[in-house]
Design a protein around this motif. Structure first.
Motif, PDB file in Angstrom:
ATOM      1  N   ASP A  95     -29.638   5.360  52.446  1.00 39.11           N
ATOM      2  CA  ASP A  95     -29.342   5.163  53.861  1.00 39.11           C
ATOM      3  C   ASP A  95     -29.890   6.299  54.716  1.00 39.11           C
ATOM      4  OD1 ASP A  95     -28.031   2.862  53.074  1.00 39.11           O
ATOM      5  OD2 ASP A  95     -26.025   3.763  53.188  1.00 39.11           O
ATOM      6  N   GLU A  96     -29.722   7.523  54.263  1.00 37.72           N
ATOM      7  CA  GLU A  96     -30.192   8.673  55.039  1.00 37.72           C
ATOM      8  C   GLU A  96     -31.713   8.721  55.113  1.00 37.72           C
ATOM      9  OE1 GLU A  96     -28.299  10.522  56.921  1.00 37.72           O
ATOM     10  OE2 GLU A  96     -26.542   9.426  56.203  1.00 37.72           O
ATOM     11  N   ILE A  97     -32.372   8.311  54.049  1.00 36.15           N
ATOM     12  CA  ILE A  97     -33.836   8.263  54.057  1.00 36.15           C
ATOM     13  C   ILE A  97     -34.320   7.201  55.044  1.00 36.15           C
ATOM     14  CG2 ILE A  97     -35.859   7.663  52.656  1.00 36.15           C
ATOM     15  CD1 ILE A  97     -34.260   9.044  50.282  1.00 36.15           C
ATOM     16  N   ALA A  98     -33.670   6.061  55.064  1.00 35.16           N
ATOM     17  CA  ALA A  98     -34.041   5.007  56.016  1.00 35.16           C
ATOM     18  C   ALA A  98     -33.851   5.470  57.458  1.00 35.16           C
ATOM     19  CB  ALA A  98     -33.228   3.745  55.746  1.00 35.16           C
ATOM     20  N   VAL A  99     -32.738   6.133  57.727  1.00 35.68           N
ATOM     21  CA  VAL A  99     -32.462   6.637  59.077  1.00 35.68           C
ATOM     22  C   VAL A  99     -33.498   7.686  59.473  1.00 35.68           C
ATOM     23  CG1 VAL A  99     -30.833   8.034  60.430  1.00 35.68           C
ATOM     24  CG2 VAL A  99     -30.006   6.109  59.080  1.00 35.68           C
ATOM     25  N   SER A 100     -33.795   8.599  58.565  1.00 40.77           N
ATOM     26  CA  SER A 100     -34.757   9.654  58.851  1.00 40.77           C
ATOM     27  C   SER A 100     -36.154   9.081  59.073  1.00 40.77           C
ATOM     28  CB  SER A 100     -34.779  10.666  57.706  1.00 40.77           C
ATOM     29  OG  SER A 100     -35.641  11.722  57.999  1.00 40.77           O
ATOM     30  N   ALA A 101     -36.544   8.131  58.240  1.00 41.53           N
ATOM     31  CA  ALA A 101     -37.869   7.508  58.384  1.00 41.53           C
ATOM     32  C   ALA A 101     -38.010   6.859  59.753  1.00 41.53           C
ATOM     33  CB  ALA A 101     -38.097   6.473  57.281  1.00 41.53           C
ATOM     34  N   GLU A 102     -36.966   6.222  60.200  1.00 42.67           N
ATOM     35  CA  GLU A 102     -36.995   5.586  61.514  1.00 42.67           C
ATOM     36  C   GLU A 102     -37.040   6.631  62.631  1.00 42.67           C
ATOM     37  OE1 GLU A 102     -34.091   2.741  64.078  1.00 42.67           O
ATOM     38  OE2 GLU A 102     -34.392   2.202  61.969  1.00 42.67           O
ATOM     39  N   SER A 103     -36.246   7.690  62.500  1.00 40.45           N
ATOM     40  CA  SER A 103     -36.173   8.678  63.584  1.00 40.45           C
ATOM     41  C   SER A 103     -37.472   9.465  63.752  1.00 40.45           C
ATOM     42  CB  SER A 103     -34.985   9.614  63.389  1.00 40.45           C
ATOM     43  OG  SER A 103     -35.227  10.507  62.341  1.00 40.45           O
ATOM     44  N   ILE A 104     -38.203   9.712  62.661  1.00 37.83           N
ATOM     45  CA  ILE A 104     -39.471  10.442  62.778  1.00 37.83           C
ATOM     46  C   ILE A 104     -40.663   9.492  62.873  1.00 37.83           C
ATOM     47  CG2 ILE A 104     -38.584  12.471  61.564  1.00 37.83           C
ATOM     48  CD1 ILE A 104     -40.364  11.539  59.155  1.00 37.83           C
ATOM     49  N   GLU A 105     -40.374   8.199  62.876  1.00 39.41           N
ATOM     50  CA  GLU A 105     -41.421   7.174  62.918  1.00 39.41           C
ATOM     51  C   GLU A 105     -42.418   7.372  61.783  1.00 39.41           C
ATOM     52  OE1 GLU A 105     -43.000   7.221  66.899  1.00 39.41           O
ATOM     53  OE2 GLU A 105     -41.093   6.558  67.758  1.00 39.41           O
ATOM     54  N   ALA A 106     -41.889   7.482  60.568  1.00 38.28           N
ATOM     55  CA  ALA A 106     -42.725   7.712  59.387  1.00 38.28           C
ATOM     56  C   ALA A 106     -43.650   6.530  59.134  1.00 38.28           C
ATOM     57  CB  ALA A 106     -41.844   7.955  58.165  1.00 38.28           C
ATOM     58  N   ASP A 107     -44.896   6.851  58.847  1.00 38.13           N
ATOM     59  CA  ASP A 107     -45.878   5.836  58.452  1.00 38.13           C
ATOM     60  C   ASP A 107     -45.801   5.579  56.953  1.00 38.13           C
ATOM     61  OD1 ASP A 107     -47.214   5.861  61.055  1.00 38.13           O
ATOM     62  OD2 ASP A 107     -47.952   7.822  60.439  1.00 38.13           O
ATOM     63  N   LEU A 108     -45.259   6.557  56.226  1.00 35.49           N
ATOM     64  CA  LEU A 108     -45.228   6.485  54.773  1.00 35.49           C
ATOM     65  C   LEU A 108     -44.068   7.320  54.259  1.00 35.49           C
ATOM     66  CD1 LEU A 108     -46.725   5.663  52.088  1.00 35.49           C
ATOM     67  CD2 LEU A 108     -47.934   7.846  52.281  1.00 35.49           C
ATOM     68  N   ALA A 134     -36.679  -0.003  52.878  1.00 33.53           N
ATOM     69  CA  ALA A 134     -37.457   0.727  53.861  1.00 33.53           C
ATOM     70  C   ALA A 134     -38.232  -0.229  54.764  1.00 33.53           C
ATOM     71  CB  ALA A 134     -38.433   1.669  53.160  1.00 33.53           C
ATOM     72  N   ASN A 135     -38.395   0.183  55.997  1.00 27.14           N
ATOM     73  CA  ASN A 135     -39.183  -0.604  56.958  1.00 27.14           C
ATOM     74  C   ASN A 135     -40.603  -0.114  57.074  1.00 27.14           C
ATOM     75  OD1 ASN A 135     -37.048  -2.310  57.736  1.00 27.14           O
ATOM     76  ND2 ASN A 135     -36.237  -0.733  59.102  1.00 27.14           N
ATOM     77  N   THR A 136     -40.997   0.786  56.192  1.00 28.53           N
ATOM     78  CA  THR A 136     -42.343   1.334  56.191  1.00 28.53           C
ATOM     79  C   THR A 136     -42.867   1.360  54.759  1.00 28.53           C
ATOM     80  OG1 THR A 136     -43.700   3.159  57.018  1.00 28.53           O
ATOM     81  CG2 THR A 136     -41.629   3.749  55.955  1.00 28.53           C
ATOM     82  N   SER A 137     -44.121   1.677  54.585  1.00 28.26           N
ATOM     83  CA  SER A 137     -44.704   1.729  53.253  1.00 28.26           C
ATOM     84  C   SER A 137     -44.084   2.847  52.435  1.00 28.26           C
ATOM     85  CB  SER A 137     -46.224   1.976  53.351  1.00 28.26           C
ATOM     86  OG  SER A 137     -46.843   0.901  54.016  1.00 28.26           O
ATOM     87  N   VAL A 138     -43.972   2.591  51.130  1.00 31.30           N
ATOM     88  CA  VAL A 138     -43.374   3.570  50.214  1.00 31.30           C
ATOM     89  C   VAL A 138     -44.341   3.767  49.042  1.00 31.30           C
ATOM     90  CG1 VAL A 138     -41.431   4.115  48.706  1.00 31.30           C
ATOM     91  CG2 VAL A 138     -41.046   2.810  50.815  1.00 31.30           C
ATOM     92  N   LEU A 139     -44.644   5.020  48.767  1.00 28.77           N
ATOM     93  CA  LEU A 139     -45.454   5.363  47.607  1.00 28.77           C
ATOM     94  C   LEU A 139     -44.513   6.005  46.597  1.00 28.77           C
ATOM     95  CD1 LEU A 139     -48.104   5.874  46.056  1.00 28.77           C
ATOM     96  CD2 LEU A 139     -48.340   7.987  47.386  1.00 28.77           C
ATOM     97  N   VAL A 140     -44.372   5.370  45.437  1.00 27.26           N
ATOM     98  CA  VAL A 140     -43.521   5.899  44.372  1.00 27.26           C
ATOM     99  C   VAL A 140     -44.429   6.609  43.376  1.00 27.26           C
ATOM    100  CG1 VAL A 140     -41.882   5.346  42.541  1.00 27.26           C
ATOM    101  CG2 VAL A 140     -41.855   4.028  44.675  1.00 27.26           C
ATOM    102  N   VAL A 141     -44.146   7.882  43.153  1.00 25.26           N
ATOM    103  CA  VAL A 141     -44.974   8.726  42.291  1.00 25.26           C
ATOM    104  C   VAL A 141     -44.229   8.984  41.006  1.00 25.26           C
ATOM    105  CG1 VAL A 141     -46.127  10.962  42.091  1.00 25.26           C
ATOM    106  CG2 VAL A 141     -46.012   9.808  44.315  1.00 25.26           C
TER     107      VAL A 141
END
Length: 142
Positions: A95-108, A134-141
């Motif tokens: 949940d926190e990662i999703a919120v953060s990704a949205e707040s910084i407008e993460a592309d990835l 996630a609402n954005t692309s995710v790269l799993v390493v």
């Protein structure tokens, strides 16, 4: 291509963090992107109870340790300091990662993951939860 890359890190999982950061830094250099590190501390019943009883310093100690480790991590990256930032959140990593990704407008989102095992099959993992929600692309390493 990318302007904002979110890298959720677990400061206790050095190998996963190192692998994810290696890819994120590479992509950030190619795209002249900013890298945002996020460490999520779980909220346990002990921390909730300590607040209820008037002992907020327990959360502060966890935050201080996480911040020290994140600062050291930022200093170790081969990127200009103005292109790297970090934050600490409390709660569910997914949940926190999703919120953060949205707040910084993460592309990835770049996240490290282990090879799946029986526990992740039964309980799920942070990486799989992020990929699903996630609402954005995710790269799993790995």
């Amino acid at each position: 291509m990318y302007k904002s890359i979110l890298v959720p890190v677990d400061i206790l999982e050095e190998e996963l963090t190192r692998n994810a950061l290696k890819h994120a830094v590479y992509l950030a250099k190619l795209a002249d992107a900013k890298v945002y590190l996020l460490h999520v501390l779980p909220i346990s019943s002990a921390i909730i109870n300590s607040y209820a009883l008037g002992y907020p310093e327990l959360k502060d100690r966890a935050s201080i340790k996480a911040e020290e480790d994140l600062k050291a991590l930022v200093d170790s990256l081969d990127l200009p300091k103005e292109r790297v930032s970090y934050s600490i959140a409390f709660g569910s990593p997914r949940d926190e990662i999703a919120v953060s990704a949205e707040s910084i407008e993460a592309d990835l989102i770049v996240i490290g993951s282990r090879r799946p095992g029986i526990t992740t099959h039964l309980l799920g993992s942070n990486a799989s939860g992020i990929v699903r929600y996630a609402n954005t692309s995710v790269l799993v390493v790995r």
